[in-house]
Design a protein around this motif. Sequence first.
Motif, short mmCIF file in Angstrom:
data_model
loop_
_atom_site.label_atom_id
_atom_site.label_comp_id
_atom_site.label_asym_id
_atom_site.label_seq_id
_atom_site.Cartn_x
_atom_site.Cartn_y
_atom_site.Cartn_z
N LEU A 150 1.15 -1.17 -0.02
CA LEU A 150 0.29 -0.02 0.01
C LEU A 150 0.88 1.49 0.09
CD1 LEU A 150 -2.84 -0.86 2.65
CD2 LEU A 150 -3.42 -0.46 -0.04
N GLU A 151 0.49 2.39 -0.66
CA GLU A 151 1.02 3.70 -0.60
C GLU A 151 0.19 4.44 -0.58
OE1 GLU A 151 3.61 6.04 -2.82
OE2 GLU A 151 3.65 3.87 -3.39
N THR A 152 0.03 5.61 0.39
CA THR A 152 -0.86 6.22 0.77
C THR A 152 -0.28 7.76 0.69
OG1 THR A 152 -0.36 6.89 3.91
CG2 THR A 152 -1.63 4.96 2.60
N SER A 153 -0.57 8.69 1.36
CA SER A 153 -0.40 10.00 1.55
C SER A 153 0.39 10.23 2.26
CB SER A 153 -1.22 11.08 1.85
OG SER A 153 -2.15 10.48 3.14
N PHE A 154 1.22 9.57 3.16
CA PHE A 154 1.93 9.63 4.19
C PHE A 154 3.18 9.08 4.30
CE2 PHE A 154 -2.06 8.41 6.74
CZ PHE A 154 -1.32 7.12 6.73
N SER A 155 2.56 7.21 3.91
CA SER A 155 3.09 6.52 4.13
C SER A 155 3.68 5.24 3.17
CB SER A 155 2.74 5.85 5.54
OG SER A 155 1.94 4.74 5.09
N LYS A 156 4.46 4.31 3.30
CA LYS A 156 4.66 3.21 2.09
C LYS A 156 4.73 1.91 3.02
CE LYS A 156 7.51 5.04 -0.90
NZ LYS A 156 7.49 6.80 -1.11
N LEU A 161 18.63 -7.32 10.41
CA LEU A 161 17.73 -8.11 10.25
C LEU A 161 18.32 -9.65 10.16
CD1 LEU A 161 16.06 -5.43 9.53
CD2 LEU A 161 13.57 -6.81 9.99
N THR A 162 17.63 -10.96 11.10
CA THR A 162 18.13 -12.43 11.40
C THR A 162 16.66 -12.45 11.23
OG1 THR A 162 20.43 -11.35 11.29
CG2 THR A 162 19.95 -14.20 11.65
N ALA A 163 16.29 -13.89 9.93
CA ALA A 163 15.02 -14.27 10.31
C ALA A 163 14.59 -15.56 11.67
CB ALA A 163 14.74 -14.94 9.48
N LYS A 164 15.08 -15.48 12.54
CA LYS A 164 15.06 -17.09 13.21
C LYS A 164 14.12 -18.19 13.24
CE LYS A 164 16.72 -16.46 17.38
NZ LYS A 164 16.80 -16.11 19.20
N ALA A 165 13.06 -17.95 12.45
CA ALA A 165 11.81 -18.25 11.82
C ALA A 165 11.13 -18.00 10.30
CB ALA A 165 11.22 -18.59 12.42
N ASP A 166 10.16 -18.59 9.90
CA ASP A 166 10.25 -18.33 8.84
C ASP A 166 9.41 -17.04 9.12
OD1 ASP A 166 11.31 -20.14 6.89
OD2 ASP A 166 9.49 -21.11 6.09
N SER A 167 9.59 -15.23 8.41
CA SER A 167 8.37 -14.44 8.97
C SER A 167 7.90 -14.14 7.98
CB SER A 167 9.69 -14.00 10.05
OG SER A 167 10.33 -14.49 10.64
N ILE A 168 6.87 -13.00 8.53
CA ILE A 168 6.45 -12.16 7.47
C ILE A 168 6.48 -10.98 8.34
CG2 ILE A 168 3.94 -10.91 7.08
CD1 ILE A 168 3.23 -14.18 6.61
N VAL A 169 7.12 -10.12 7.92
CA VAL A 169 7.45 -8.16 8.45
C VAL A 169 6.15 -7.36 7.21
CG1 VAL A 169 9.36 -6.56 9.13
CG2 VAL A 169 9.84 -9.38 9.22
N ARG A 170 5.89 -6.41 8.86
CA ARG A 170 5.32 -5.09 7.99
C ARG A 170 6.43 -3.82 8.12
NH1 ARG A 170 0.24 -2.02 10.47
NH2 ARG A 170 0.25 -0.39 9.06
N LEU A 171 7.01 -2.91 7.35
CA LEU A 171 7.29 -2.06 7.03
C LEU A 171 7.05 -1.45 7.17
CD1 LEU A 171 9.95 -0.83 7.82
CD2 LEU A 171 11.41 -1.50 5.43
N THR A 172 7.21 -0.12 7.99
CA THR A 172 6.12 0.96 7.33
C THR A 172 7.28 2.05 6.99
OG1 THR A 172 3.76 0.49 8.54
CG2 THR A 172 4.59 3.24 8.31
#
Length: 114
Positions: A23-29, A86-97
């Motif tokens: 998503l891309e908004t007027s203030f973030s990605k 960052l290092t994944a200790k398990a399969d991971s889904i990360v949300r970055l704003t």
Amino acid sequence: MNSTSFTENLDFNDTKVVIKVLLETSFSKEIRILMKQGQVMKEHKAPFPIIVHILEGEIAFGVEGNVHDLKQGAMLTLEGNVPHDLTAKADSIVRLTLSKQDTADRVKDVVAHS
């Protein structure tokens, strides 16, 4: 209105971290980062403040010489220009704003050089 899912259509890659702008908004990605266990994003800095949210999995998040174990549901913020990795200790889904002023290409470049 825009709508998407961070947990649908997952395409983990065995050899590299997967980055996708959802998503891309007027203030973030809003960016989804998929990391298989053991994958690394080497130390880097964002030019603007960021928010990191662990949706699934577990990440070892290094910041200024300290490692923080972030498990599912954990969130953190970092000011701009703070070195982190960052290092994944398990399969991971990360949300970055990211700030609207930042670019997803910068994040993709970090992955390409990790």
